[in-house]
Motif scaffolding. Structure first.
Motif, PDB file in Angstrom:
ATOM      1  N   GLU A  37      14.916  -1.212   3.117  1.00 61.91           N
ATOM      2  CA  GLU A  37      14.956  -2.615   3.522  1.00 61.91           C
ATOM      3  C   GLU A  37      13.986  -2.875   4.673  1.00 61.91           C
ATOM      4  N   SER A  38      13.958  -1.949   5.649  1.00 61.75           N
ATOM      5  CA  SER A  38      13.104  -2.149   6.827  1.00 61.75           C
ATOM      6  C   SER A  38      11.634  -2.209   6.421  1.00 61.75           C
ATOM      7  N   MET A  39      11.285  -1.456   5.367  1.00 62.90           N
ATOM      8  CA  MET A  39       9.906  -1.429   4.893  1.00 62.90           C
ATOM      9  C   MET A  39       9.515  -2.783   4.301  1.00 62.90           C
ATOM     10  N   ILE A  56       0.485  10.780   3.207  1.00 64.39           N
ATOM     11  CA  ILE A  56       1.644  10.460   2.371  1.00 64.39           C
ATOM     12  C   ILE A  56       1.206   9.834   1.048  1.00 64.39           C
ATOM     13  N   VAL A  57       0.032   9.187   1.021  1.00 58.33           N
ATOM     14  CA  VAL A  57      -0.441   8.516  -0.201  1.00 58.33           C
ATOM     15  C   VAL A  57      -0.771   9.537  -1.293  1.00 58.33           C
ATOM     16  N   ARG A  82       3.366   3.263   3.518  1.00 60.50           N
ATOM     17  CA  ARG A  82       1.914   3.422   3.319  1.00 60.50           C
ATOM     18  C   ARG A  82       1.564   3.254   1.848  1.00 60.50           C
ATOM     19  N   GLN A  83       2.365   3.867   0.965  1.00 57.16           N
ATOM     20  CA  GLN A  83       2.100   3.746  -0.471  1.00 57.16           C
ATOM     21  C   GLN A  83       2.254   2.300  -0.927  1.00 57.16           C
ATOM     22  N   PHE A  84       3.281   1.632  -0.388  1.00 58.06           N
ATOM     23  CA  PHE A  84       3.583   0.262  -0.782  1.00 58.06           C
ATOM     24  C   PHE A  84       2.421  -0.668  -0.460  1.00 58.06           C
ATOM     25  N   GLN A  85       1.649  -0.323   0.587  1.00 57.08           N
ATOM     26  CA  GLN A  85       0.505  -1.148   0.988  1.00 57.08           C
ATOM     27  C   GLN A  85      -0.789  -0.724   0.288  1.00 57.08           C
ATOM     28  N   ASP A  86      -0.731   0.355  -0.469  1.00 52.47           N
ATOM     29  CA  ASP A  86      -1.936   0.892  -1.109  1.00 52.47           C
ATOM     30  C   ASP A  86      -2.263   0.082  -2.367  1.00 52.47           C
TER      31      ASP A  86
END
Length: 247
Positions: A230-232, A164-165, A199-203
């Motif tokens: 929101e859950s993310m 997904i990244v 996944r992107q948000f944590q990259d």
């Protein structure tokens, strides 16, 4: 006479000898889950541990250690998929599902190389002026055999594998380039909305990648809207708060 051992990380194996029937495995797994429900005190904090348990029995599910552990793993991941803190007995359909998932993963890797993904743009219209005020970039997979596929058929696998990244990066660049073309053609400025996955948000490369994309396409930052669920965000509020401030 039973053995409890740590396989690595947060994975443990319980080896039960001389069980009479398959239901014994379920009873023991239930007992383990019930015991884990009791809070543990770590200094001033109470912690509750949950577990996902996969159950196999020899020789029905395998005749050697490797085969049994592999199938126990499949059953454990199935228990996780069902909502965690559950147990699941192995059955052969899990192997078939795992093979299908592996094939899908390989197809997705190839799809990224072959540029089989395309973007659709869903408009948002301002009723007062009857003009488009923003669009949302929606990805589709133009599968060479199965035709046009909606995200529900492949996004979960992309998330799981981390693919997904790179796809998310392609979507952002492609969306900004499309907006640049529209602006150059004389269209009035509108917002481009792009979804971000967890996944992107944590990259750590996300922020420089966004900055670089805006710089290369010369898109004003105020015209780019990044959508997060929101859950993310509530999965790790402190770290995600920092991420939002960086953005």
């Amino acid at each position: 006479g039973d053995i409890v051992s740590r396989l690595g990380g947060d994975e443990f194996c319980i080896l039960i000898r001389e069980i009479r029937n398959q239901s014994d495995g379920s009873i023991i797994a239930n007992n383990v889950l019930n015991v884990l429900k009791n809070p543990l005190r770590l200094e001033t904090t109470e912690v509750i541990v949950s577990a996902s348990i996969g159950i196999v029995s020899a020789p029905d599910d395998g005749r050697n250690t490797e085969e049994l552990l592999q199938k126990a793993d499949l059953a454990m991941y199935r228990a996780k998929a069902l909502g965690r803190n559950k147990y699941q007995l192995f059955n052969n359909s899990m192997t078939e599902h795992a093979v299908a998932q592996l094939e899908l993963e390989n197809e997705l890797r190839q799809a990224l190389i072959n540029r089989e993904f395309i973007l659709f743009f869903q408009p948002q219209v301002d009723f007062k002026t009857n003009t488009i005020c923003s669009v949302e970039a929606l990805v589709r997979w133009q599968h060479p055999v199965r035709g046009l596929l909606a995200p529900g058929q492949f996004i979960a696998q992309l998330e799981e594998t981390g693919l997904i990244v790179p796809l998310g990066e392609w979507v952002l660049v492609e969306a900004c380039e499309a907006l640049r073309r529209w602006l150059d053609a004389g269209m009035h400025p509108i917002k481009m909305s792009v979804n971000l996955s967890s996944r992107q948000f944590q990259d750590p490369k996300l922020f420089p990648m966004i900055e670089q994309t805006l710089s290369l396409t010369q898109i004003p930052a105020k015209l780019l809207e990044l959508e997060v669920t929101e859950s993310m965000v509530i999965q790790d509020i402190e770290s995600n708060n920092r991420a939002l401030h960086q953005l």
